[in-house]
Design a protein around this motif. Structure first.
Motif, PDB file in Angstrom:
ATOM      1  N   LEU B 115       1.013  -1.219   0.112  1.00  0.00           N
ATOM      2  CA  LEU B 115      -0.028  -0.089  -0.021  1.00  0.00           C
ATOM      3  C   LEU B 115       0.781   1.308   0.071  1.00  0.00           C
ATOM      4  CD1 LEU B 115      -2.859   1.420   0.498  1.00  0.00           C
ATOM      5  CD2 LEU B 115      -2.425   1.272   2.583  1.00  0.00           C
ATOM      6  N   TYR B 119       1.231   4.074  -2.809  1.00  0.00           N
ATOM      7  CA  TYR B 119       1.174   5.408  -2.505  1.00  0.00           C
ATOM      8  C   TYR B 119       2.196   6.362  -2.922  1.00  0.00           C
ATOM      9  CZ  TYR B 119       1.836   9.620   0.514  1.00  0.00           C
ATOM     10  OH  TYR B 119       2.102  10.865   1.010  1.00  0.00           O
ATOM     11  N   ALA B 120       3.353   5.823  -2.639  1.00  0.00           N
ATOM     12  CA  ALA B 120       4.674   6.348  -3.584  1.00  0.00           C
ATOM     13  C   ALA B 120       4.615   6.493  -4.793  1.00  0.00           C
ATOM     14  CB  ALA B 120       6.015   5.414  -3.288  1.00  0.00           C
ATOM     15  N   MET B 122       1.687   7.133  -6.636  1.00  0.00           N
ATOM     16  CA  MET B 122       0.809   8.162  -6.943  1.00  0.00           C
ATOM     17  C   MET B 122       1.822   9.602  -6.683  1.00  0.00           C
ATOM     18  SD  MET B 122      -2.409   7.239  -4.310  1.00  0.00           S
ATOM     19  CE  MET B 122      -3.191   8.848  -4.649  1.00  0.00           C
ATOM     20  N   LYS B 126       1.376  11.853 -10.043  1.00  0.00           N
ATOM     21  CA  LYS B 126       0.311  12.872 -10.048  1.00  0.00           C
ATOM     22  C   LYS B 126       0.725  14.047 -10.872  1.00  0.00           C
ATOM     23  CE  LYS B 126       1.730  14.842  -5.904  1.00  0.00           C
ATOM     24  NZ  LYS B 126       1.253  15.807  -4.504  1.00  0.00           N
ATOM     25  N   TYR B 149      -4.527   8.041 -12.338  1.00  0.00           N
ATOM     26  CA  TYR B 149      -5.973   7.953 -12.541  1.00  0.00           C
ATOM     27  C   TYR B 149      -6.163   7.564 -14.096  1.00  0.00           C
ATOM     28  CZ  TYR B 149      -6.314  10.184  -8.333  1.00  0.00           C
ATOM     29  OH  TYR B 149      -6.064  10.986  -7.306  1.00  0.00           O
ATOM     30  N   VAL B 227      -7.944   1.416  -7.209  1.00  0.00           N
ATOM     31  CA  VAL B 227      -8.544   2.434  -6.934  1.00  0.00           C
ATOM     32  C   VAL B 227      -7.962   3.645  -6.778  1.00  0.00           C
ATOM     33  CG1 VAL B 227      -9.608   3.180  -4.747  1.00  0.00           C
ATOM     34  CG2 VAL B 227     -10.347   0.771  -5.487  1.00  0.00           C
ATOM     35  N   LEU B 228      -6.422   3.442  -6.202  1.00  0.00           N
ATOM     36  CA  LEU B 228      -5.721   4.625  -5.860  1.00  0.00           C
ATOM     37  C   LEU B 228      -5.289   5.180  -7.033  1.00  0.00           C
ATOM     38  CD1 LEU B 228      -3.836   3.535  -2.778  1.00  0.00           C
ATOM     39  CD2 LEU B 228      -5.830   4.891  -2.948  1.00  0.00           C
TER      40      LEU B 228
ATOM     41  N   VAL C  24       9.260   9.091  -0.847  1.00  0.00           N
ATOM     42  CA  VAL C  24       8.441   9.268   0.503  1.00  0.00           C
ATOM     43  C   VAL C  24       8.985   9.544   1.672  1.00  0.00           C
ATOM     44  CG1 VAL C  24       6.909   7.838   1.973  1.00  0.00           C
ATOM     45  CG2 VAL C  24       6.575   7.193  -0.644  1.00  0.00           C
ATOM     46  N   HIS C  34       2.401  21.109   0.151  1.00  0.00           N
ATOM     47  CA  HIS C  34       2.019  20.480  -1.275  1.00  0.00           C
ATOM     48  C   HIS C  34       3.134  20.476  -2.341  1.00  0.00           C
ATOM     49  CE1 HIS C  34      -2.026  19.707  -0.273  1.00  0.00           C
ATOM     50  NE2 HIS C  34      -2.189  20.959   0.055  1.00  0.00           N
ATOM     51  N   ILE C 217      -4.409   4.277   6.925  1.00  0.00           N
ATOM     52  CA  ILE C 217      -3.724   4.751   5.758  1.00  0.00           C
ATOM     53  C   ILE C 217      -4.148   4.730   4.521  1.00  0.00           C
ATOM     54  CG2 ILE C 217      -1.457   4.523   4.425  1.00  0.00           C
ATOM     55  CD1 ILE C 217      -0.040   2.917   6.564  1.00  0.00           C
ATOM     56  N   TYR C 218      -4.949   3.797   4.136  1.00  0.00           N
ATOM     57  CA  TYR C 218      -6.046   3.632   3.077  1.00  0.00           C
ATOM     58  C   TYR C 218      -6.932   4.505   2.881  1.00  0.00           C
ATOM     59  CZ  TYR C 218      -8.859   1.356  -0.736  1.00  0.00           C
ATOM     60  OH  TYR C 218      -9.390   0.814  -1.896  1.00  0.00           O
ATOM     61  N   VAL C 221      -4.748   7.751   2.340  1.00  0.00           N
ATOM     62  CA  VAL C 221      -4.439   7.980   1.049  1.00  0.00           C
ATOM     63  C   VAL C 221      -5.363   8.210  -0.097  1.00  0.00           C
ATOM     64  CG1 VAL C 221      -3.336   6.466  -0.908  1.00  0.00           C
ATOM     65  CG2 VAL C 221      -2.456   6.404   1.437  1.00  0.00           C
ATOM     66  N   ARG C 222      -6.661   7.548   0.093  1.00  0.00           N
ATOM     67  CA  ARG C 222      -7.878   7.997  -0.671  1.00  0.00           C
ATOM     68  C   ARG C 222      -8.017   9.140  -1.050  1.00  0.00           C
ATOM     69  NH1 ARG C 222     -12.152   3.198   0.467  1.00  0.00           N
ATOM     70  NH2 ARG C 222     -13.166   3.754  -1.208  1.00  0.00           N
ATOM     71  N   GLY C 224      -6.104  11.670  -0.905  1.00  0.00           N
ATOM     72  CA  GLY C 224      -4.939  12.396  -1.660  1.00  0.00           C
ATOM     73  C   GLY C 224      -3.877  12.396  -0.778  1.00  0.00           C
ATOM     74  N   VAL C 225      -2.619  12.810  -1.437  1.00  0.00           N
ATOM     75  CA  VAL C 225      -1.305  12.648  -0.717  1.00  0.00           C
ATOM     76  C   VAL C 225      -1.372  13.771   0.330  1.00  0.00           C
ATOM     77  CG1 VAL C 225       1.089  12.760  -1.045  1.00  0.00           C
ATOM     78  CG2 VAL C 225      -0.500  11.565  -2.809  1.00  0.00           C
ATOM     79  N   LYS C 226      -0.765  13.357   1.667  1.00  0.00           N
ATOM     80  CA  LYS C 226      -0.804  14.350   2.698  1.00  0.00           C
ATOM     81  C   LYS C 226       0.791  14.173   3.283  1.00  0.00           C
ATOM     82  CE  LYS C 226      -4.507  13.892   5.195  1.00  0.00           C
ATOM     83  NZ  LYS C 226      -5.543  13.784   6.062  1.00  0.00           N
ATOM     84  N   VAL C 229       1.051  11.433   5.853  1.00  0.00           N
ATOM     85  CA  VAL C 229       1.234  10.173   5.444  1.00  0.00           C
ATOM     86  C   VAL C 229       2.594   9.767   4.998  1.00  0.00           C
ATOM     87  CG1 VAL C 229       0.339   8.396   3.575  1.00  0.00           C
ATOM     88  CG2 VAL C 229      -1.220  10.132   4.684  1.00  0.00           C
ATOM     89  N   ASN C 230       3.294  10.504   4.662  1.00  0.00           N
ATOM     90  CA  ASN C 230       4.618  10.131   4.210  1.00  0.00           C
ATOM     91  C   ASN C 230       5.374  10.042   5.505  1.00  0.00           C
ATOM     92  OD1 ASN C 230       4.550  10.996   1.546  1.00  0.00           O
ATOM     93  ND2 ASN C 230       4.814  13.103   1.938  1.00  0.00           N
TER      94      ASN C 230
END
Lengths: 368, 285, 257
Positions: B115, B119-120, B122, B126, B149, B227-228, C24, C34, C217-218, C221-222, C224-226, C229-230
């Motif tokens: 996961l 995320y990485a 992403m 982006k 996406y 999804v991500l 990350v 951002h 985390i999921y 993450v859904r 958006g990137v914050k 989370v990193n």
């Protein structure tokens, strides 16, 4: 020495569809060094595992020291085993390996220390007691395996090809050491091997096995000089075999024909006329004569031949001699200072004979 | 040996059987049975046997999702193989002292959460991510690429996530490969390409098959990666099952999809099973 | 392939494998919400993480769950491997095949089958359902890890131990456990990381009463990137790596060659 320590009555074992051991009855005496000898798959290891209790027989009874142990597990049989791979516990020191059996029996640590130290001294490994098996040589590992078994004071020690992983010289010296150890401990050793030389040199008695049968059980001298079957004769040492028919019998003699010569031999086993027999001669019982060493009169009772190959072996010279019928026989001539000639060369015409009575006569067998 | 079984033996066999019975055999059976039952809005299922769940799967939308999943998993497997094979070959054939370290470096990302790695990805893909920044800076593009996406993003995530699963069995297989075969082939006059096609590929086939199964199976049922990275646009089989269970509340249909996936997997495992030796199978783990 | 191409290619693949992780980590220390541009070093995302009591609770939940699931799975998996290797019993081949199939079964299939089990047995979703599900996920992995090691042992040593009077339990305790310790430990570690990272099964069998980290985390993450989370991901990476490296060092390095 005369008490039977192990008795097997009609014991047999089948694996899947393969009869590993035919019904076997055998008695082993106390303090005896007995060897089970045979090629792989002959049933010798099966027999050992039945005695040890790792396998259970399909039929028959096993007695150890007069007690029926047929249904007892290995640890209740008062015997211990030395494995071909040694099976030393790799994560334990030499000391802990040897102490393992005693600890399982909940012997006190002071007693354990005394006995382990003693047995390690006996196998000359006291100094290495805190080494791991991987830090030992093959011979040392072998001694640990033996020490680990004998420290439990078994009445019988089972050894499953324990020397087969060692190199030739080490094997020789371990053979001597094992034999001495057995005398010192005074217990029965049952030793499995496929090496006939090893079997003959160490054992009090040898059981020669073939296809799940014991073909012959006897002293090394017996099995070598008086083989009970063609298989034994062929398996132990080298043998020259003639197959022929008895022409006539008289006065404890029998007459046969080999290579066109009629020869009279002692009839030790009441063979009859017309019976087919095998005549077996050991290479060292055969004498080879050069053409000018004998008179024509003497050559009447000898077989003519041609030297086909000369193999120098140090203490002997082996000759392969081709007879008129194209049959080849092996003769071993010992060096002897006052002896006649030994410098045979190929294609040389020679005469052969043997010391009368040293041949073995066996009834005819289909398989050769 | 047929002596009386020890307490320890009986206990351990029973524990193992009991556990796997409750948490593997019964759930598998339940899944299978449920797939033949009828949906009930007021309960989990209605106990009425039917084949309609399976008929419904032939619905155009479901079939296209299934095909899309298979295509994605297949593409992902091929890309992993193309990237992974030369790589595994190189590290397996490097000096033995280094090769285990090099392999460890492949395994380390595999020990970390998939996961987090997704995320990485992403973060890289982006619009204002690293990739676009780099490409813009190099002047290769004027506008940020819209990779996140998209189908491509899902594919990249998939390959990134599953590449170690391809490399590991290949490495294990190639490591055992005897260099003398190559020399023998050369000695007999084979050129580079012939040697590769006629000698190297057939001998490393167990590794190739193992790696492909290990990549294909999870790729097909990817769940959070679409999804991500794919947004809502790239619905795959895994998402369909989730939707039926947690949103549409149609459990029988969800289990029917699951059964079909399992059968497909079963067929692949069977192919793998018959093409491998026991030793290779154990290397999977 | 010449040497240069080989090196270049290998480095590219490693780059591909490590770049995302590196990004990350780097951004968890970047003093910007951002922007991609490096705005200076900061610990503030870590600070905000540690001030988030909900987050700490969730992390604690995952840790407990991971340790328990890994421990139970290690016990059952080890017993399974030892039984498969040493004993003959009813359904042994089925068991062996089942373990192999379970490893290759997609997590989503396992997840819904367990969800069905819990629903039919009417077990409310929460800590227990998660613990049992994670354990069920890990058991086959432990079993295979331990089994592949146990098959490399010389079977004579078990007979030797029996010959010397050891019971089955003594053999298990004094011979199997010490000899398989590296495999058992890596089975445990594998289980622990599986539990810590598992999203799919947890997603189906968790309830509102017991949040765990991967799901947290999921959901983050859904959205958006914050930057938090990193920071969280970096901590988890560091934790896993630390666990893996220390275990490997303590168990695998001292083994005599």
């Amino acid at each position: 020495m005369n008490k039977n320590i192990i008795e097997l009555f009609g014991v047999s074992k089948k694996f899947e569809n393969y009869q590993a051991l035919q019904e076997t009855t055998i008695s082993i005496k106390h303090g005896e060094f007995i060897t089970l000898l045979g090629p792989s798959g002959c049933g010798k290891t099966t027999l050992l595992r039945l005695i040890s209790g790792f396998d259970k027989p399909d039929t028959g009874k096993i007695f150890i020291d007069g007690r029926d142990v047929t249904d007892l597990p290995p640890e209740k049989r008062h015997l211990n085993m030395v494995f071909q791979s040694y099976a030393l516990f790799p994560h334990m020191t030499v000391y802990d390996n040897v102490a393992f059996g005693l600890r399982c029996k909940k012997v006190s640590e002071t007693e354990i220390q005394k006995r382990v130290t003693n047995v390690l001294r006996m196998v000359k490994l006291e100094a290495l007691h805190d080494r791991k098996p991987s830090q030992l040589s093959g011979g040392q590992q072998q001694r640990v395996a033996i020490a680990r078994a004998v420290v439990n004071e078994p009445i019988v020690l089972l050894l499953d090809e324990p020397l087969s992983a060692l190199d030739y010289n080490l094997r020789k010296s371990m053979q001597l050491e094992l034999k001495q150890l057995q005398r010192r401990l005074g217990i029965t050793f049952i030793f499995v091997t496929h090496d006939q030389e090893e079997a003959l040199s160490m054992s009090d008695r040898v059981a020669i096995m073939n296809e799940g049968y014991i073909e012959q059980l006897g002293t090394p001298k017996d099995v070598y000089e008086e083989p009970a079957s063609l298989y034994v004769a062929d398996f132990i040492g080298e043998a020259n075999i003639f197959t022929t028919e008895i022409l006539e019998t008289y006065d404890n003699k029998l007459v046969i024909e080999i290579e066109g010569k009629r020869i009279a031999l002692n009839n030790k086993k009441d063979f009859e006329v017309k019976q087919k027999v095998h005549i077996i001669m050991r290479p060292e019982d055969i004498t080879v004569w050069g053409e000018n060493e004998i008179t024509p009169e003497e050559s009447k009772n000898m077989l003519p031949g041609t030297v086909e190959q000369v193999i120098y072996k140090g203490s002997t010279v082996d000759l392969i001699v081709r007879l008129p019928s194209e049959k080849k026989i092996l003769a071993a001539e010992f060096f002897n200072e006052d002896d006649e000639k030994l410098d045979y060369h190929t294609t040389e015409k020679v005469w052969i004979d043997w010391i009368p009575g040293w041949e073995v006569i066996l009834p005819y067998e289909e398989k050769i | 040996m047929k002596k009386k079984s020890s307490f320890f033996k009986i206990l351990s066999i029973n524990i193992v059987w009991l556990w796997l019975g409750i948490f593997a055999l019964i759930p598998i059976t339940l899944t299978f049975v449920t797939s033949f039952l009828t949906q009930d809005p007021n309960a989990i299922v209605k106990f009425a046997l039917t084949l309609s769940n399976y008929w419904e799967l032939f619905n155009h939308a479901y079939v296209s999702i299934l095909i899309q999943s298979i295509t994605l998993a297949g593409t992902c497997t091929v890309i992993c193989l193309i990237i992974g094979y030369p790589f595994a070959f190189t590290i397996a054939r490097s000096k033995s002292k280094h090769s285990s370290l090099l392999l460890l470096l492949v395994v380390i990302p595999f020990w970390t959460s998939s996961l987090i790695r997704t995320y990485a990805i992403m973060a890289i893909l982006k619009a204002k991510g690293i990739l676009n920044a780099m490409l813009l800076a190099m002047g290769l593009i004027d506008q940020p690429l819209q990779i996140l996406y998209s189908y491509l993003a899902v594919l990249i995530g998939c390959v990134y996530d599953l590449l170690p699963f391809m490399i590991l069995p290949l490495y294990a297989n190639i490591e055992k490969f005897n260099e003398e075969y190559l020399e023998a082939a050369q000695d007999l006059g084979a050129n580079w390409l012939t040697t590769f096609i006629k000698v190297v590929i057939p001998l490393t086939m167990p590794g190739i098959i193992a790696g492909s199964v290990l990549v294909f199976l999870p790729a097909m049922t990817m769940f959070y990666i679409p999804v991500l990275l794919g947004g809502a646009k790239n619905l795959l089989v895994g998402n369909l099952v989730e939707y039926q269970f947690l949103t549409a509340n149609n459990w029988p249909l969800g289990t029917a999809i699951s059964v079909v996936i399992s059968l497909l997997m079963g067929a692949m495992i069977a192919v793998y099973w018959y093409n491998s030796k026991e030793k290779d199978r154990e290397e999977l783990a | 392939m010449n040497k240069f191409t080989k090196y270049f290619y290998t480095i590219c693949v490693y780059f591909f494998l490590y770049l995302p992780i590196a990004i990350v980590i780097v951004f968890s220390f970047n003093n910007a919400k951002h922007s991609l541009v490096w705005q200076g070093f900061t610990f503030k995302w870590y600070a905000s993480l540690f001030n988030d009591s909900a987050m700490l609770r969730v992390a604690w939940h995952s840790l407990i769950l991971g340790v328990l699931a890994a421990t139970i799975a290690t016990i059952i998996g080890t017993l399974a491997a030892v039984s498969l290797f040493r004993y003959r019993f009813f359904g042994k081949k089925i068991l062996h095949g089942l373990i192999f199939i379970l490893i290759l079964t997609p997590e989503i299939v396992t997840a819904i089958s367990l969800l069905l089990l819990y629903s039919f047995l009417k077990i409310p979703l929460g800590f227990w359902t998660l613990l049992l599900a994670h354990t069920a996920l890990c058991v086959p992995f432990v079993a295979v890890t331990v089994y592949s090691r146990i098959t490399t042992l010389d079977t004579d040593i078990f007979e030797a131990a029996m010959d010397l009077g050891a019971t089955d339990f003594t053999i298990f305790r004094k011979i199997i456990i010490p000899l398989l310790l590296p495999a058992i430990a890596s089975g445990w570690l594998l289980s622990f990381t599986l539990s810590l990272d598992d999203v799919i099964i947890s997603y189906f069998v968790s309830g509102p009463s017991f949040d765990i980290l991967p799901l947290k985390i999921y959901s983050m993450v859904r959205l958006g990137v914050k930057p938090e989370v990193n920071a969280l991901c970096t901590l988890m990476l560091a934790f896993t790596l630390f666990a893996v490296i220390t275990t490997y060092q303590s168990i695998f390095k001292k083994k005599p060659s």
